[in-house]
Design a protein around this motif. Structure first.
Motif, mmCIF file in Angstrom:
data_model
loop_
_atom_site.group_PDB
_atom_site.id
_atom_site.type_symbol
_atom_site.label_atom_id
_atom_site.label_comp_id
_atom_site.label_asym_id
_atom_site.label_seq_id
_atom_site.Cartn_x
_atom_site.Cartn_y
_atom_site.Cartn_z
ATOM 1 N N SER A 256 -49.300 -19.715 -19.483
ATOM 2 C CA SER A 256 -50.561 -19.534 -20.298
ATOM 3 C C SER A 256 -51.465 -20.191 -19.715
ATOM 4 N N ASN A 257 -51.479 -21.179 -19.072
ATOM 5 C CA ASN A 257 -52.667 -21.644 -18.596
ATOM 6 C C ASN A 257 -53.278 -20.665 -17.270
ATOM 7 N N LYS A 258 -52.632 -20.170 -16.362
ATOM 8 C CA LYS A 258 -53.055 -19.083 -15.552
ATOM 9 C C LYS A 258 -53.701 -18.287 -16.157
ATOM 10 N N LYS A 259 -53.000 -17.543 -17.407
ATOM 11 C CA LYS A 259 -53.868 -16.340 -18.030
ATOM 12 C C LYS A 259 -55.092 -16.785 -18.595
ATOM 13 N N GLN A 260 -55.348 -17.992 -19.298
ATOM 14 C CA GLN A 260 -56.484 -18.473 -19.846
ATOM 15 C C GLN A 260 -57.699 -18.827 -18.545
ATOM 16 N N ARG A 261 -57.131 -19.065 -17.393
ATOM 17 C CA ARG A 261 -57.833 -19.182 -16.409
ATOM 18 C C ARG A 261 -58.477 -18.068 -16.048
ATOM 19 N N VAL A 262 -57.892 -16.659 -16.150
ATOM 20 C CA VAL A 262 -58.190 -15.298 -15.520
ATOM 21 C C VAL A 262 -59.159 -15.148 -16.649
ATOM 22 N N LEU B 40 -63.461 -1.928 -14.061
ATOM 23 C CA LEU B 40 -62.863 -3.136 -13.204
ATOM 24 C C LEU B 40 -62.407 -2.903 -12.033
ATOM 25 N N PRO B 41 -62.313 -3.792 -10.948
ATOM 26 C CA PRO B 41 -61.424 -3.299 -10.063
ATOM 27 C C PRO B 41 -60.071 -3.158 -9.995
ATOM 28 N N GLU B 42 -59.343 -2.519 -9.094
ATOM 29 C CA GLU B 42 -57.977 -2.030 -9.349
ATOM 30 C C GLU B 42 -57.292 -3.249 -9.665
ATOM 31 N N GLU B 43 -56.309 -3.206 -10.312
ATOM 32 C CA GLU B 43 -55.552 -4.132 -10.737
ATOM 33 C C GLU B 43 -54.899 -5.164 -9.553
ATOM 34 N N ASP B 44 -54.399 -4.362 -8.807
ATOM 35 C CA ASP B 44 -53.755 -5.060 -7.538
ATOM 36 C C ASP B 44 -54.909 -5.783 -6.913
ATOM 37 N N GLN B 45 -55.834 -5.225 -6.679
ATOM 38 C CA GLN B 45 -57.052 -6.368 -6.015
ATOM 39 C C GLN B 45 -57.484 -6.944 -6.792
ATOM 40 N N LEU B 46 -57.500 -7.227 -8.166
ATOM 41 C CA LEU B 46 -58.163 -8.050 -8.793
ATOM 42 C C LEU B 46 -57.072 -9.261 -8.955
ATOM 43 N N ALA B 47 -55.785 -9.050 -9.239
ATOM 44 C CA ALA B 47 -54.756 -10.011 -9.241
ATOM 45 C C ALA B 47 -54.763 -10.740 -7.983
ATOM 46 N N GLN B 48 -54.725 -10.256 -6.615
ATOM 47 C CA GLN B 48 -54.644 -10.805 -5.560
ATOM 48 C C GLN B 48 -56.103 -11.725 -5.382
ATOM 49 N N VAL C 20 -53.011 -14.419 -9.151
ATOM 50 C CA VAL C 20 -52.110 -14.498 -10.010
ATOM 51 C C VAL C 20 -51.034 -13.073 -10.089
ATOM 52 N N SER C 21 -49.855 -12.956 -10.903
ATOM 53 C CA SER C 21 -49.339 -11.906 -10.791
ATOM 54 C C SER C 21 -49.995 -10.600 -11.599
ATOM 55 N N ARG C 22 -49.539 -9.475 -11.376
ATOM 56 C CA ARG C 22 -50.037 -8.124 -12.103
ATOM 57 C C ARG C 22 -49.661 -8.699 -13.666
ATOM 58 N N SER C 23 -48.414 -9.083 -13.698
ATOM 59 C CA SER C 23 -48.295 -9.507 -15.216
ATOM 60 C C SER C 23 -49.219 -10.368 -15.763
ATOM 61 N N THR C 24 -49.582 -11.594 -15.298
ATOM 62 C CA THR C 24 -50.348 -12.521 -15.911
ATOM 63 C C THR C 24 -51.664 -11.731 -16.263
ATOM 64 N N LEU C 25 -52.189 -10.964 -15.140
ATOM 65 C CA LEU C 25 -53.493 -10.255 -15.237
ATOM 66 C C LEU C 25 -53.577 -9.358 -16.314
ATOM 67 N N ARG C 26 -52.384 -8.602 -16.622
ATOM 68 C CA ARG C 26 -52.375 -7.679 -17.802
ATOM 69 C C ARG C 26 -52.439 -8.281 -19.129
ATOM 70 N N HIS C 27 -51.949 -9.598 -18.838
ATOM 71 C CA HIS C 27 -51.827 -10.424 -20.376
ATOM 72 C C HIS C 27 -53.366 -10.854 -20.540
ATOM 73 N N ALA C 28 -53.922 -11.058 -19.356
ATOM 74 C CA ALA C 28 -55.492 -11.453 -19.680
ATOM 75 C C ALA C 28 -56.423 -10.534 -19.977
ATOM 76 N N LEU C 29 -56.012 -9.182 -19.548
ATOM 77 C CA LEU C 29 -56.827 -8.066 -19.741
ATOM 78 C C LEU C 29 -56.623 -7.489 -21.218
#
Length: 237
Positions: free
Chosen positions: A7-13, A32-40, A44-53
């Protein structure tokens, strides 16, 4: 603890992307940039990024489009349904004539629970090729509210339902579409000049606007000799 860390990682993103959007680092209207690029980049993981998006979309900072979605094509050409099929078919270079079959106010009390309204504007259109062959039948329902109730009297702007709806403040933002193959009833077969039972593609598309209001439901019968459903998936190489 693990759930709290995620949850903290998602909120940070979320906070970082909100900062970039509000400061202009991410320009409005650009992808937005590609998800792989943005996550790197964000660590964070792509899963965390998707939750943030998803959270950013809920807060209307971004509008997400699902990759690998299905689209309808006409003679192999993609139809951009966001601009309406009249314009989309014209963009393919197809010589298609649109006939107005019905344009009137109707009442459907049984649809009140589903769409929040019971009075609609019904618009039925048939599209023909240059040789006179009917290739589609479309039945649209719009809410008879916010000025749309006058449409049967004043008509469509530039013969486009999409342009007309936008002029009245209805701009599509979300919805869904179901496509299957079904036999034509006697009524549909008569309108399309085919034998009853002929199999056509049937699409049912429901659209809601940026305010979450129901704006259109269209039932389309499409000649499978010309219309197809195309789906892409994976990452292009």
């Amino acid at each position: 603890m693990i759930r709290q860390a995620r949850s903290n990682k998602k909120q940070r993103v979320v906070d970082e992307l909100v900062h970039r959007i509000e400061s202009g680092l991410l320009a409005d209207g650009l992808p937005l940039p590609e998800e792989d690029q943005l996550a790197q980049e964000l660590g964070v993981s792509r899963s965390t990024l998707r939750h943030a998006l998803t959270e950013l979309e809920r807060r209307r900072y971004i509008a997400m489009q699902t990759g690998g979605g299905s689209v309808v094509t006409y003679d192999g050409m993609t139809l951009d349904q966001n601009n309406g099929w009249t314009q989309a078919l014209a963009d393919t270079g197809a010589r298609i004539h649109t006939e107005l079959l019905r344009f009137e106010a109707i009442e459907r009390p049984e649809m009140l629970h589903q769409f929040g309204v019971s009075h609609f504007i019904a618009l039925d259109r048939r599209r023909r090729r240059a040789d006179g062959t009917a290739v589609s039948l479309e039945r649209s329902l719009m809410p008879a509210t916010h000025g749309l109730e006058s449409l049967p009297r004043v008509g469509l702007i530039d013969n486009s339902l999409t342009i007309t709806l936008a002029a009245y403040g209805f701009v599509g933002e979300r919805g869904d579409q179901w496509i299957g193959a079904e036999p034509l009833s006697e009524e549909e077969a008569l309108l399309l000049g085919r034998a009853p039972g002929t199999v056509f593609l049937k699409a049912l598309r429901t659209t809601y606007d940026r305010q979450g209001r129901f704006m259109e439901q269209v039932e389309s019968w499409l000649d499978p000799l010309h219309f197809r459903m195309h789906q892409s998936f994976g990452t292009p190489t």
